[in-house]
Design a protein around this motif. Structure first.
Motif, mmCIF file in Angstrom:
data_model
loop_
_atom_site.group_PDB
_atom_site.id
_atom_site.type_symbol
_atom_site.label_atom_id
_atom_site.label_comp_id
_atom_site.label_asym_id
_atom_site.label_seq_id
_atom_site.Cartn_x
_atom_site.Cartn_y
_atom_site.Cartn_z
ATOM 1 N N GLU A 1 -6.735 3.910 2.513
ATOM 2 C CA GLU A 1 -6.645 4.097 3.964
ATOM 3 C C GLU A 1 -7.949 4.655 4.523
ATOM 4 O O GLU A 1 -8.433 4.196 5.552
ATOM 5 C CB GLU A 1 -5.461 5.005 4.302
ATOM 6 N N ILE B 1 0.851 -1.202 0.000
ATOM 7 C CA ILE B 1 0.000 0.000 0.000
ATOM 8 C C ILE B 1 0.881 1.244 0.000
ATOM 9 O O ILE B 1 0.593 2.229 -0.673
ATOM 10 C CB ILE B 1 -0.974 -0.006 1.204
ATOM 11 N N ARG C 1 -3.381 5.473 -2.275
ATOM 12 C CA ARG C 1 -3.063 5.062 -0.902
ATOM 13 C C ARG C 1 -4.020 5.737 0.075
ATOM 14 O O ARG C 1 -4.576 5.107 0.961
ATOM 15 C CB ARG C 1 -1.604 5.412 -0.577
#
Length: 181
Positions: A131, A119, A127
């Motif tokens: 997240e 990631i 990313r």
């Protein structure tokens, strides 16, 4: 323009009920699901002013609520068993332990580290989207607001992020062999 919840229910209530009925195939479960959907609609009612397609928004809430309930039921059914009348063993002795073995804990930590490393190799935009969605568990609407983009853009970014993450993991021979084996 402030959306009236009663008018919303009058306009889309039958549609949502029939969708719930189609998903659950059971009248009682459909009614329970519909209640959960409308609780979420009320909870997120402040955000409805920014919704472009109300029917689509309500459908998404309904589908996500159904998926959440299904996942919870599947998890629960793994640990609940019907005890036969002739069995002398208490049911709790038949329920699998929730605690992991040391080997499973190590394997889980290894996989977690590998995924986090991959990631970290994604472009910042992907990313961040992953997240927000998976780590912080923000809804698509919340992510769209935070990133100042449309929900469609968030969905596209999430789709691409998962695709790129899979490609990164499959390109790495060590990771591929560890995860697949």
């Amino acid at each position: 323009m402030k959306i009236n919840l009663d008018e919303l229910h009058d306009e889309y209530g039958r549609y949502i009920y029939h969708l719930c009925l189609k998903l659950t195939r059971n009248k009682e479960e459909a009614e329970d699901l519909m209640q959960d959907v409308w609780v979420k609609v009320v909870r997120y009612s402040e955000r409805m002013d920014s919704v472009d397609h109300m029917k689509g928004w309500l459908t998404t809430i309904c589908m996500n609520t159904f998926r959440d309930r299904y996942r919870k039921d599947v998890r629960r059914s793994k640990h609940v068993m019907n005890q036969p009348e002739t069995l002398d063993v208490p049911i709790l002795d038949l329920v699998p332990s929730k605690s992991l073995t040391p080997g499973e804990i190590l394997e889980q930590n290894d996989i977690k580290s590998l995924v986090q490393m991959k990631i970290g190799q994604l472009d910042v935009i992907y990313r961040t989207t992953i997240e927000y969605f998976y780590v912080y568990q923000y809804s698509l609407i919340e992510i769209a607001e935070m990133m100042k983009v449309s929900i469609g853009t968030v969905k596209s970014r999430l789709f691409r992020a998962k695709k790129y993450l899979k490609e990164l993991m499959m390109e790495d021979t060590a990771v591929r062999e560890y995860v697949i084996a």
